[in-house]
Structure formats: structure tokens, C-alpha cells
Design an enzyme around this catalytic site. Structure first.
Site, PDB file in Angstrom:
ATOM      1  N   HIS A  81     -11.211  31.650  12.137  1.00  0.00           N
ATOM      2  CA  HIS A  81     -11.768  33.009  12.032  1.00  0.00           C
ATOM      3  C   HIS A  81     -12.540  33.380  13.303  1.00  0.00           C
ATOM      4  O   HIS A  81     -12.516  34.531  13.738  1.00  0.00           O
ATOM      5  CB  HIS A  81     -12.672  33.140  10.803  1.00  0.00           C
ATOM      6  N   HIS A 240      -5.565  38.837   5.434  1.00  0.00           N
ATOM      7  CA  HIS A 240      -6.272  37.625   5.863  1.00  0.00           C
ATOM      8  C   HIS A 240      -5.300  36.622   6.498  1.00  0.00           C
ATOM      9  O   HIS A 240      -5.655  35.939   7.462  1.00  0.00           O
ATOM     10  CB  HIS A 240      -7.036  36.969   4.710  1.00  0.00           C
ATOM     11  N   ASP A 244      -5.685  34.901  10.115  1.00  0.00           N
ATOM     12  CA  ASP A 244      -5.546  33.465  10.393  1.00  0.00           C
ATOM     13  C   ASP A 244      -4.482  33.206  11.459  1.00  0.00           C
ATOM     14  O   ASP A 244      -4.678  32.373  12.352  1.00  0.00           O
ATOM     15  CB  ASP A 244      -5.122  32.712   9.117  1.00  0.00           C
ATOM     16  N   HIS A 268      -1.652  27.326   7.909  1.00  0.00           N
ATOM     17  CA  HIS A 268      -2.172  26.831   9.197  1.00  0.00           C
ATOM     18  C   HIS A 268      -1.226  25.847   9.877  1.00  0.00           C
ATOM     19  O   HIS A 268      -1.030  25.906  11.087  1.00  0.00           O
ATOM     20  CB  HIS A 268      -3.552  26.209   9.010  1.00  0.00           C
TER      21      HIS A 268
END
Ligand SMILES: [Zn+2]
Length: 296
Positions: A81, A240, A244, A268
């Protein structure tokens, strides 16, 4: 909006305080101005010698529920973030000092970091930006169905699709041209989330120790659990994931130039693997350009 051709940093030091999402540790974070071509670097201010960890792909150690960097004994968790905020604002060079092994999660979005960076003010440096130029289409596909594609375009665009097998989460897609205005208005405020059925298992693995409805949305069987604010956008979740992705792609160490990225089932680990492919493709292009120059 016209891209700034120059590298940037911040004008002055700025500091934030909070708790780490996964470790639950009290944590403060200080952004410091830095020189051209130094990139983004984390420093563990609480460890002897204040070890430095570059925010680069080579230093990614794990990608479990966040992107975690390490160099030797020094580690810093959940950095995406912070990196997303830097990239959203077009910051190329900055030192990020943390007082613990994880930056504070703040409200679960990138906005508190964006606001702090804007308070510090941005300044141009006397060096051109080192854009990441993509020579051709790059694709990535994983066994779990995650699919990513990047192709040269006349602007920087992202299309993201979220697919979860959950009654509260229908398939969700969003496409946008990413620039300063759209990042601030559409992406930076989107908060992190998890599913209610994951909470106990995350906590038993020692994760989400600092998690609360003040910094995450919890998706229940038939409702969303949030703080009094409710959802910031109906599709806050896909926003979001975009936040990311922008944070993880920052680890390439070059701002992304004019490409269209399409990504499905983002996470991720996939973001980082895809970033490595983009980095390799762009490196090959730079090498072949150098060879042409040498031959002349
Ligand atoms: Zn996140």
C-alpha cells in the site's frame, strides 16, 4: 494529463503512526526525501545499523497475504500500500523508515500515505524518469486460473477482474486509465478485505493480528462487516486489487509507460511473477537497443 518527464521525490520528511495489519505491532513510518536514481528504499529504523532493503523484485521473500521484502536478517512486511501510494503520485525516489517489521496499516487503503506524501510536497529532480518500455505483449498464466497480460498502448491502463466463489462476491471487473486524478479518485481509498471464514485461520497462523473493521472489510456469508462508514464503493474490492497491483508492480523499479494490463484473479504472488516477466522483457529491449548503439 501529461506525464512528468523528470524523476521526483518529496520536499520534506513526514511521519505516520499506527499498527501493522498482520503483526499487530505498533509501528511508525517516516518518508524522507531522496536523490535521483536511488529508487524506493525501506529502512528498519528499529534495528542496529538501520539496515536498508531496496523495494525491488529481487528482495521479495514471501507473498503470503501481502508482499514481504527482506535482505539478510532485516525484513519488512506488507509494503504494497505504501508503494502503491508512491507510484500513484509518481514518486520515483524516497526513503521509507519503519519502526517495526511492518508499516502501519492505517485505514487499510493507500489514502493515508497519499495524504502524508502530499503534505510533504513533491519536487522534481534533475534527472529524466526511467520508464519501463514494453517491446511486445507479455502474458502470465497460473494453475489456479490467474491470467495477466500486458501490451503496449498509447496510455497506462489497467483492467482487473475479481473472481471469487462466494455469494457476496459476484464477478467484478473494472477498467481505467491510471493517472494521478483517477488514482486519487478511484483507487487510493479502496480498503483491504478478507472473508469471514478466513479470519480464525489467518489469526492462528499469526496473521491479521492488527486487523479490525477500522482497517479491513470482512466479507460474511450474507453481509459485509465494515466500520460505520460502510463500503466506500460498491466495487471497493476490485479497486483494492488494482491498488495492490500498482504497489507490487512498483517493485520493478521503473514507472510503467504506456501499456494496457489485463488481469484476472489477482494476488500478490501472481503480481510479483508477472512483474518479473515485464522486467525481463523490458531488459531485453534495453540490451538490444544498446547493441544497436554500440554497432553504430
Ligand atoms: Zn492490499
Amino acid at each position: 494529463m501529461k506525464e512528468n518527464p523528470l524523476q521526483t521525490t518529496i520536499k520534506e520528511e513526514v511521519r505516520l503512526e499506527g499498527v501493522g495489519l498482520h503483526t499487530g505491532n505498533k509501528s511508525s513510518l517516516t518518508f524522507r526525501p531522496s536523490l535521483a536514481n536511488t529508487g524506493i528504499r525501506f529502512f528498519r529504523a528499529d534495528l542496529p545499523g538501520i539496515p536498508m532493503i531496496p523495494a525491488r523484485l529481487a528482495f521479495v521473500v514471501t507473498t503470503v497475504r501481502g508482499t514481504n521484502l527482506g535482505l539478510g536478517e532485516a525484513k519488512v512486511h506488507t509494503i504494497e500500500h505504501v508503494l502503491s501510494a508512491c507510484t500513484g503520485l509518481g514518486i520515483d525516489n524516497i526513503d521509507v523508515l519503519t519502526s517495526a517489521n511492518e508499516p502501519p496499516i492505517m485505514d487499510g487503503s493507500a489514502m493515508p500515505f497519499v495524504e502524508a506524501l502530499l503534505r510533504a510536497g513533491l519536487v522534481d529532480l534533475d534527472a529524466p524518469k526511467r520508464w519501463l518500455h514494453l517491446p511486445h505483449e507479455v502474458t502470465y498464466q497460473a494453475k489456479d486460473g490467474a491470467r495477466y497480460r500486458a501490451e503496449p498502448s498509447d496510455r497506462f491502463e489497467i483492467s482487473a477482474t475479481l473472481i471469487h466463489d462466494h455469494p457476496m462476491m459476484p464477478k467484478m471487473s473494472l477498467s481505467m486509465t491510471v493517472d494521478l486524478e483517477s488514482y486519487l479518485a478511484e483507487v487510493a481509498r479502496a480498503r483491504t478485505f478478507c472473508f469471514e471464514h478466513e479470519v480464525a485461520s489467518l489469526q492462528s497462523q499469526g496473521l491479521a493480528q492488527g486487523g479490525s473493521l477500522e482497517n479491513a472489510i470482512v466479507i460474511g456469508k450474507s453481509e459485509f462487516h465494515t466500520n460505520a462508514e460502510g463500503l466506500r464503493y460498491q466495487d471497493e474490492f476490485v479497486r483494492h486489487k488494482m491498488l495492490d497491483l500498482i504497489g507490487d508492480l512498483t517493485l520493478i523499479g521503473r514507472p510503467l509507460f504506456k501499456m494496457r494490463i489485463t488481469a484476472e484473479r489477482l494476488g500478490h504472488a501472481h503480481n510479483v511473477e508477472f512483474a518479473k516477466l515485464l522486467d525481463e522483457a523490458a531488459k531485453k529491449l534495453r540490451k538490444s537497443k544498446n547493441r544497436v548503439l554500440e554497432a553504430k
